[in-house]
Design a protein around this motif. Structure first.
Motif, PDB file in Angstrom:
ATOM      1  N   UNK B  76       0.597  -1.562  -0.104  1.00  0.00           N
ATOM      2  CA  UNK B  76      -0.446   0.300  -0.302  1.00  0.00           C
ATOM      3  C   UNK B  76       1.377   1.239   0.198  1.00  0.00           C
ATOM      4  N   UNK B  77       0.699   2.507  -0.606  1.00  0.00           N
ATOM      5  CA  UNK B  77       1.314   3.892  -0.808  1.00  0.00           C
ATOM      6  C   UNK B  77       1.252   4.206   1.064  1.00  0.00           C
ATOM      7  N   UNK B  78       2.156   4.895   1.114  1.00  0.00           N
ATOM      8  CA  UNK B  78       2.122   5.388   2.396  1.00  0.00           C
ATOM      9  C   UNK B  78       1.422   6.792   2.578  1.00  0.00           C
ATOM     10  N   UNK B  79       0.813   6.640   3.282  1.00  0.00           N
ATOM     11  CA  UNK B  79      -0.894   7.984   3.492  1.00  0.00           C
ATOM     12  C   UNK B  79       0.217   9.338   3.980  1.00  0.00           C
ATOM     13  N   UNK B  81      -0.460  11.227   6.242  1.00  0.00           N
ATOM     14  CA  UNK B  81      -0.027  11.105   7.362  1.00  0.00           C
ATOM     15  C   UNK B  81       0.960  10.582   8.101  1.00  0.00           C
ATOM     16  N   UNK B  82       1.264   9.745   7.782  1.00  0.00           N
ATOM     17  CA  UNK B  82       2.484   8.978   7.804  1.00  0.00           C
ATOM     18  C   UNK B  82       3.349   9.322   7.625  1.00  0.00           C
ATOM     19  N   UNK B  85       4.293  12.023   9.888  1.00  0.00           N
ATOM     20  CA  UNK B  85       5.321  12.455  10.629  1.00  0.00           C
ATOM     21  C   UNK B  85       6.506  11.595  10.606  1.00  0.00           C
ATOM     22  N   UNK B  86       6.322  10.919   9.751  1.00  0.00           N
ATOM     23  CA  UNK B  86       8.203  10.843   9.997  1.00  0.00           C
ATOM     24  C   UNK B  86       8.806  11.915   9.660  1.00  0.00           C
ATOM     25  N   UNK B  89       9.371  13.415  12.922  1.00  0.00           N
ATOM     26  CA  UNK B  89      10.291  12.596  13.701  1.00  0.00           C
ATOM     27  C   UNK B  89      11.399  12.711  13.147  1.00  0.00           C
ATOM     28  N   UNK B 112       3.417  16.961  15.148  1.00  0.00           N
ATOM     29  CA  UNK B 112       2.499  15.543  15.404  1.00  0.00           C
ATOM     30  C   UNK B 112       0.842  15.300  15.814  1.00  0.00           C
ATOM     31  N   UNK B 113       0.299  15.440  16.682  1.00  0.00           N
ATOM     32  CA  UNK B 113      -1.251  15.835  17.139  1.00  0.00           C
ATOM     33  C   UNK B 113      -1.716  16.617  15.797  1.00  0.00           C
ATOM     34  N   UNK B 116      -2.254  14.184  12.725  1.00  0.00           N
ATOM     35  CA  UNK B 116      -2.787  13.720  13.239  1.00  0.00           C
ATOM     36  C   UNK B 116      -4.449  13.631  13.003  1.00  0.00           C
TER      37      UNK B 116
END
Lengths: 509, 147
Positions: B76-79, B81-82, B85-86, B89, B112-113, B116
């Motif tokens: 699956x492709x990267x969302x 949101x992820x 977040x990366x 980070x 991050x919040x 999300x």
């Protein structure tokens, strides 16, 4: 070497009864229950984050925090399995089959209470097993040489790879872990490998940031990528928590079978409590008194799963503490905790640091008692915890991962390692590689390499010498059978269907 | 068109690249200062060969899967949101050495919040509460300086 009950109590009890150890045991229990109950947060993640906090503690304080968290986390997974049909931990996966239907019938409290009581029963049985059996294994392990240690480690890696969704991907994870373990100075020659001129890597990759990265940050990124869950829809009525005595007594035969299966599978290196719970549920479905009703919401289903997974916890510690071979991902983290406190698992631990061994036995026992108390008293609170949105919780846990990685050595480099392995852990999950073989390979790497090289040097480079001693020959043969079993099964199936297609031959053959 | 982009082919190609890199790196390390050629390069070479072999097998399984199910992929492709977040980070780990752990943690929590999907006010409140709790637990109780 052999240690009796009186010695365990004499050596361990004064250390465990220290107020700070008892307080940490309560904190560990509550953390385990919380993390176990929350889907998306795993026991292994909790342990990985807690380890850096133990850096300045005594071994008793450290294990006072970690062991109750392990025991409570294994039970905690049942709470969300029953209420949400989502296992909080992998070990509670079979609990969903009967726990969730019971919750839908308005018996959520009864199901949680029953799982708490029988998790306790399984946990106490495994604590007794750990205290009784670990000294025997340690005594036997003195006789093991380099070839046997190599064979045990390779067998452990093969088992955990075999249990992955794909054998190839599982083995690849294990091999990558072995490769990561070679970073740093070679202990035989002093030559640096894969350090790229960084002084921080001379001693190898630090265990704590790698562990927190793969199991903590990697898991968080994976959960976010899979889609976060909002505040859960919980059953309207939780109901009475304490199960009636007649119901508890009715499940005793199931519990006895679950204890035997859970312990037997738990002690096999790298198999752990999850497989024990699956096997126990399968056995109950085959021979149990209510086998036809399994999966419809019968107490026996919950008891089979929950007793077995907690029975496997103590059993999984046995190979970790006596041979240095972890029984599952959580005991791999516990092994890291031992090493962080300069304690080398193996037979020597039983002769040189009997105080630590005795306190580990008592603390594991205590952890099981504590989760019974807090599980029954506080389950309604943990039910409310499930309403916490993951969108808020996951960034907070990620921040705890960063601080945990930094706290162990106060090193910014360790935070960079954490981030690198967090992203790596996420990416390997995305392509279907489970992180457990990777971490096990990373931990077992030094054991595999040093014993392989030492064994080959002493035998003049003869590979066949590894099959010359009974224990190593047996384990290596089992490893080969395990690795080639998919191929053998496919061959057998083809042969069978070819025989059936032949004219004049059929099912009667 | 066949979907060769599945988890096995990606895994296999990744494994082959790692094996090639390790093989190239090990040419700089002596193989045999010890008996029976068991120098520092011996074990990484064994592991690299294993990784390479598994890589070939994985590509083979991936190609066979693509032939059976030509229009299906399990990657699956990267969302977004992820991905966000990366990025947060990585920025956190780079920024913490300049502004300190506590400030960078607070900024990370807030970003991050929001990434999300938490509402601005809730994110601010949760960030303040979590940062205060982290300060008390780590800096005051465990004496780990966060500045």
């Amino acid at each position: 070497m052999m240690i009796g009950l009186s010695e365990i109590l004499e050596l361990g009890l004064p250390l465990v009864l220290d107020p700070s150890v008892l307080l940490l045991a309560v904190v560990g229990t509550l953390t385990g229950l919380f993390v176990g109950a929350m889907p998306g947060l795993s026991s292994v993640m909790a342990m990985a984050i807690l380890i850096p906090l133990t850096y300045r503690m005594s071994p008793q304080q450290a294990f006072g925090l970690l062991l109750p968290a392990y025991a409570a986390g294994t039970f905690g997974g049942a709470i969300s399995a029953i209420l949400l049909n989502i296992p909080g931990t992998g070990a509670a996966i079979m609990t969903t089959y009967d726990g969730y239907p019971m919750a839908q019938r308005g018996q959520a409290g009864y199901a949680i209470g029953l799982s708490c009581v029988y998790s306790f029963v399984g946990g106490i049985a495994s604590a007794v097993f750990l205290a009784a059996f670990a000294p025997i294994v340690a005594h036997w392990a003195i006789r093991l040489g380099t070839r046997e240690y190599f064979a045990v480690a390779v067998f452990g890696l093969a088992v955990i790879s075999y249990l992955s969704s794909s054998l190839i991907k599982g083995l690849l994870g294990g091999a990558l872990g072995l490769l990561l373990a070679t970073v740093g100075m070679d202990v035989f020659t002093g030559v640096s490998r894969f350090t790229f001129g960084r002084a921080e890597l001379a001693g190898g990759l630090e265990f704590v940031p790698v562990m927190i990265g793969v199991f903590g940050l990697g898991e968080i990124l994976h959960t976010v990528d899979a889609g976060t869950r909002e505040g859960a829809q919980l059953p309207q009525k939780i109901g009475r928590m304490l199960p009636e005595l007649k119901h508890v007594l009715r499940c005793i035969p199931t519990a006895i079978r679950a204890i035997v299966v859970g312990m037997f599978i738990g002690i096999i290196p790298a198999s752990g409590p999850t497989i024990g719970a699956v096997a126990s549920y399968g056995l109950e479905k085959r021979i149990g008194k209510r086998r036809d009703q399994m999966g419809t919401g019968v107490p026996e289903g919950i008891v089979a799963s929950e007793t077995a997974n907690n029975a496997g916890t103590g059993a999984a510690i046995v190979p970790m503490i006596t041979l240095g071979i972890p029984g599952d991902a959580v005991t791999a983290v516990l092994l890291g905790a031992l090493m962080l406190h300069n304690l080398r698992p193996g037979p020597a631990l039983f002769t040189q640091r009997m105080d630590v061994v005795a306190s580990i036995f008592i603390l594991f026992f205590l952890g099981n008692i504590l989760f019974l108390v807090f599980g029954l008293l506080g389950a309604k609170f943990f039910v409310r915890v499930l309403k916490t949105p993951q969108r808020i919780l996951l960034p907070i846990v990620a921040a705890l991962c960063f601080i945990g990685a930094y706290a162990a050595r106060r090193s910014v480099f360790d935070v960079h390692v954490l981030v690198l392995f967090g992203v790596f852990g996420f990416l390997i999950r995305k392509i279907g590689i489970t992180p457990a073989p990777l971490i096990l390979g990373f931990i077992l790497g030094p054991i595999v390499e040093s014993n392989l090289r030492r064994g080959l040097i002493t035998t003049g480079g003869s590979v066949s010498a590894f099959f010359a001693r009974p224990v190593s020959a047996l384990l290596l043969t089992l490893t080969l059978v395990l690795l080639f079993s998919p191929l053998l099964i496919r061959l057998a199936q083809r042969l069978h269907s070819a025989l059936q297609r032949q004219p004049g031959k059929g099912a009667s053959d | 068109m066949r979907h060769y982009f599945n988890s096995f082919t990606v895994t296999g190609i990744g494994a082959l690249l790692i094996a090639a890199f390790v093989g190239r790196y090990l040419t700089n390390i002596p193989f045999a200062p010890l008996r029976a050629g068991l120098g520092p390069a011996f074990f990484p070479t064994v592991v690299a060969v294993l990784i390479g072999t598994l890589g070939v097998l994985s590509v083979g399984v991936g190609v066979a899967q693509a032939r059976k199910q030509p229009h299906k992929t399990d990657v699956q492709p990267l969302r977004w949101r992820s991905a966000l977040l990366i990025a947060a980070v990585v920025l956190y780990s780079l920024g913490m050495q300049y502004v300190g752990l506590l400030v960078s943690t607070a900024v990370f929590l807030f970003v991050a919040m929001i990434a999300l999907g938490v509402r601005l006010r809730h994110a601010a409140l949760a960030t303040a509460a979590a940062s205060a709790a982290i300060y008390v637990v780590f800096d005051v109780m465990f004496r780990i300086r966060l500045f």
